[in-house]
Scaffold this motif. Structure first.
Motif, mmCIF file in Angstrom:
data_model
loop_
_atom_site.group_PDB
_atom_site.id
_atom_site.type_symbol
_atom_site.label_atom_id
_atom_site.label_comp_id
_atom_site.label_asym_id
_atom_site.label_seq_id
_atom_site.Cartn_x
_atom_site.Cartn_y
_atom_site.Cartn_z
ATOM 1 N N PHE A 33 -18.759 39.376 18.070
ATOM 2 C CA PHE A 33 -18.264 40.671 18.758
ATOM 3 C C PHE A 33 -17.350 41.562 18.302
ATOM 4 O O PHE A 33 -17.345 42.585 17.927
ATOM 5 N N GLU A 34 -16.498 40.587 17.572
ATOM 6 C CA GLU A 34 -15.658 41.218 16.603
ATOM 7 C C GLU A 34 -15.778 41.802 15.513
ATOM 8 O O GLU A 34 -15.333 42.650 15.016
ATOM 9 N N THR A 35 -16.777 40.950 14.723
ATOM 10 C CA THR A 35 -17.334 41.782 13.523
ATOM 11 C C THR A 35 -18.093 42.897 13.904
ATOM 12 O O THR A 35 -17.973 43.788 13.173
ATOM 13 N N ILE A 36 -18.796 43.070 14.910
ATOM 14 C CA ILE A 36 -19.555 44.554 15.350
ATOM 15 C C ILE A 36 -18.348 45.397 15.681
ATOM 16 O O ILE A 36 -18.540 46.759 15.206
ATOM 17 N N GLN A 37 -17.300 45.135 16.275
ATOM 18 C CA GLN A 37 -16.491 46.108 16.711
ATOM 19 C C GLN A 37 -15.715 46.532 15.443
ATOM 20 O O GLN A 37 -15.386 47.823 15.338
ATOM 21 N N GLN A 38 -15.650 45.601 14.434
ATOM 22 C CA GLN A 38 -15.024 46.098 13.207
ATOM 23 C C GLN A 38 -15.998 47.172 12.571
ATOM 24 O O GLN A 38 -15.432 48.240 11.778
ATOM 25 N N LEU A 39 -17.203 46.959 12.497
ATOM 26 C CA LEU A 39 -18.197 47.693 11.656
ATOM 27 C C LEU A 39 -18.204 49.096 12.455
ATOM 28 O O LEU A 39 -18.461 50.211 12.167
ATOM 29 N N ILE A 40 -17.907 49.246 14.041
ATOM 30 C CA ILE A 40 -17.984 50.282 14.843
ATOM 31 C C ILE A 40 -16.952 51.333 14.252
ATOM 32 O O ILE A 40 -16.856 52.650 14.131
ATOM 33 N N GLU A 41 -15.648 50.619 14.198
ATOM 34 C CA GLU A 41 -14.521 51.342 13.966
ATOM 35 C C GLU A 41 -14.881 51.797 12.326
ATOM 36 O O GLU A 41 -14.309 52.850 11.978
ATOM 37 N N LYS A 42 -15.341 51.091 11.400
ATOM 38 C CA LYS A 42 -15.537 51.381 9.840
ATOM 39 C C LYS A 42 -16.469 52.593 10.044
ATOM 40 O O LYS A 42 -16.177 53.729 9.073
ATOM 41 N N TYR A 43 -17.467 52.766 10.881
ATOM 42 C CA TYR A 43 -18.237 53.689 10.711
ATOM 43 C C TYR A 43 -18.064 54.902 11.837
ATOM 44 O O TYR A 43 -19.094 55.738 11.887
ATOM 45 N N ASP A 44 -17.215 54.671 12.622
ATOM 46 C CA ASP A 44 -16.790 55.594 13.653
ATOM 47 C C ASP A 44 -18.051 55.811 14.654
ATOM 48 O O ASP A 44 -18.530 56.958 14.785
ATOM 49 N N ALA A 45 -18.741 54.918 14.997
ATOM 50 C CA ALA A 45 -19.853 54.804 15.819
ATOM 51 C C ALA A 45 -19.728 54.866 17.396
ATOM 52 O O ALA A 45 -18.666 54.392 18.036
ATOM 53 N N THR A 46 -20.710 55.566 17.903
ATOM 54 C CA THR A 46 -20.558 55.637 19.544
ATOM 55 C C THR A 46 -21.520 54.783 19.832
ATOM 56 O O THR A 46 -22.501 54.292 19.164
ATOM 57 N N PHE A 47 -21.395 54.115 21.246
ATOM 58 C CA PHE A 47 -22.342 52.939 21.552
ATOM 59 C C PHE A 47 -22.480 52.945 22.884
ATOM 60 O O PHE A 47 -21.761 53.556 23.651
ATOM 61 N N LEU A 48 -23.464 52.028 23.326
ATOM 62 C CA LEU A 48 -23.649 51.450 24.818
ATOM 63 C C LEU A 48 -23.741 50.180 24.497
ATOM 64 O O LEU A 48 -24.726 49.635 23.800
ATOM 65 N N MET A 49 -23.046 49.663 25.293
ATOM 66 C CA MET A 49 -22.878 48.057 25.560
ATOM 67 C C MET A 49 -23.100 47.642 26.928
ATOM 68 O O MET A 49 -22.601 48.064 27.762
ATOM 69 N N GLU A 50 -24.055 46.811 26.846
ATOM 70 C CA GLU A 50 -24.786 46.296 28.200
ATOM 71 C C GLU A 50 -24.052 45.120 28.451
ATOM 72 O O GLU A 50 -24.334 44.078 27.758
ATOM 73 N N GLY A 51 -23.658 44.657 29.855
ATOM 74 C CA GLY A 51 -23.236 43.466 30.287
ATOM 75 C C GLY A 51 -24.467 42.804 31.174
ATOM 76 O O GLY A 51 -25.541 43.400 31.063
ATOM 77 N N GLU A 52 -24.026 42.134 32.102
ATOM 78 C CA GLU A 52 -25.064 41.584 33.187
ATOM 79 C C GLU A 52 -25.671 42.799 34.044
ATOM 80 O O GLU A 52 -26.819 42.835 34.225
ATOM 81 N N TRP A 53 -24.701 43.593 34.493
ATOM 82 C CA TRP A 53 -24.921 44.783 35.348
ATOM 83 C C TRP A 53 -24.367 46.025 34.894
ATOM 84 O O TRP A 53 -25.194 47.014 34.812
ATOM 85 N N ASP A 54 -23.116 45.832 34.825
ATOM 86 C CA ASP A 54 -22.365 47.058 34.348
ATOM 87 C C ASP A 54 -22.353 47.347 32.638
ATOM 88 O O ASP A 54 -22.940 46.796 31.964
ATOM 89 N N TYR A 55 -21.757 48.541 32.260
ATOM 90 C CA TYR A 55 -21.822 48.618 30.769
ATOM 91 C C TYR A 55 -20.495 49.472 30.410
ATOM 92 O O TYR A 55 -19.769 50.022 31.031
ATOM 93 N N CYS A 56 -20.403 49.706 28.981
ATOM 94 C CA CYS A 56 -19.608 50.738 28.366
ATOM 95 C C CYS A 56 -20.289 51.702 27.544
ATOM 96 O O CYS A 56 -20.936 51.153 26.431
ATOM 97 N N TYR A 57 -20.090 52.834 27.946
ATOM 98 C CA TYR A 57 -20.672 54.001 27.149
ATOM 99 C C TYR A 57 -19.790 55.015 26.727
ATOM 100 O O TYR A 57 -19.145 55.488 27.326
#
Length: 255
Positions: free
Chosen positions: A85-109
């Motif tokens: 997860f930390e690796t993905i977060q670093q790449l998200i910051e590097k490429y200034d990415a927007t995302f949808l992350m899904e948990g079991e029910w809730d999410y971060c968009y």
């Protein structure tokens, strides 16, 4: 016999509820002793919107196999570990990415109200858009946009993540934890090899079709063709093709 249906474009089109004709077919299968299993790359909360309430307790596989739901109970089969997860977060910051992350029910968009995916993230507001700290273990990540999305995909692939590119004009990246697929999820639901029928249409169905007693492919996908015993034309009569094939297989595999 268990019948496994991919809800994404195979049974439900453009995120619309399953048609009455297909619902009647599901009833027919159940009345004849068969079991239903629904799969999707989306979250369970959105799968429920496509199905009538009478099918809400059927087994479901969501987020490409990372989460299952059986008789209304959710279970996360796979999540990103802390290092990944930390690796993905670093790449998200590097490429200034927007995302949808899904948990079991809730999410971060983070895509905003005007992104094309926004209306489909949680149309019935069954879950909550929360911060990453509150969403809990993450089972699926969609990269919606990035500065250099193809370079990001290559870096993720080199790190060993399961990454699929979706779309041509505005591609998105679908990322799942390592060593997870729908076949693994089927086994967790108690399904054994060569003991089910599968109806699928895209690459996320590959492992499902591979282990089925009878695999039926909607349209044509080269990678699926080797495992498909039958092919259903993806034309204006595709729904009738699906129903006819299921009636045929129901009789063949009488319970």
């Amino acid at each position: 016999m268990q019948f496994v249906f991919n809800l994404d474009q195979a049974i439900s089109y453009d995120n619309q509820p399953v048609s009455l004709n297909l619902q009647y077919m599901f009833d027919f299968l159940k009345d004849n002793g068969h079991q239903l299993i629904f799969t999707s790359t989306g979250a369970v909360r959105n799968m429920l919107l496509k199905l009538d309430r009478r099918f809400h307790n059927e087994a479901m596989i969501s987020l490409e196999g990372a989460v299952i739901c059986k008789e209304g109970a959710l279970e996360q089969l796979s999540t990103f570990d802390q290092m990944d997860f930390e690796t993905i977060q670093q790449l998200i910051e590097k490429y200034d990415a927007t995302f949808l992350m899904e948990g079991e029910w809730d999410y971060c968009y983070t895509g905003g109200d005007y992104h094309a995916i926004a209306p489909t993230v949680d149309p019935a507001k069954l879950g909550q858009n929360v911060s990453l700290k509150k969403v809990g273990p993450i089972s699926h990540i969609t990269i919606l946009a990035a500065d250099g999305i193809e370079d990001m995909r290559l870096e993720l692939s080199k790190q060993g993540f399961n990454v699929q590119s979706k779309g041509q004009e505005n591609p998105q990246l679908l990322i799942t934890p390592k060593r997870i697929n729908k076949w693994h999820a089927l086994q967790k639901l108690g399904v054994s090899e060569k003991n089910y029928v599968a109806i699928g249409s895209d690459l996320t169905d590959l492992a499902v079709l591979e282990h089925a007693e009878h695999a039926s492919m909607i349209g044509f996908t080269m990678e699926l063709a080797h495992y498909a015993e039958s092919r259903l034309p993806n034309d204006e009569k595709v729904e009738k093709h699906i129903i006819d094939k299921c009636y045929e297989l129901s009789k063949k595999y009488t319970v």
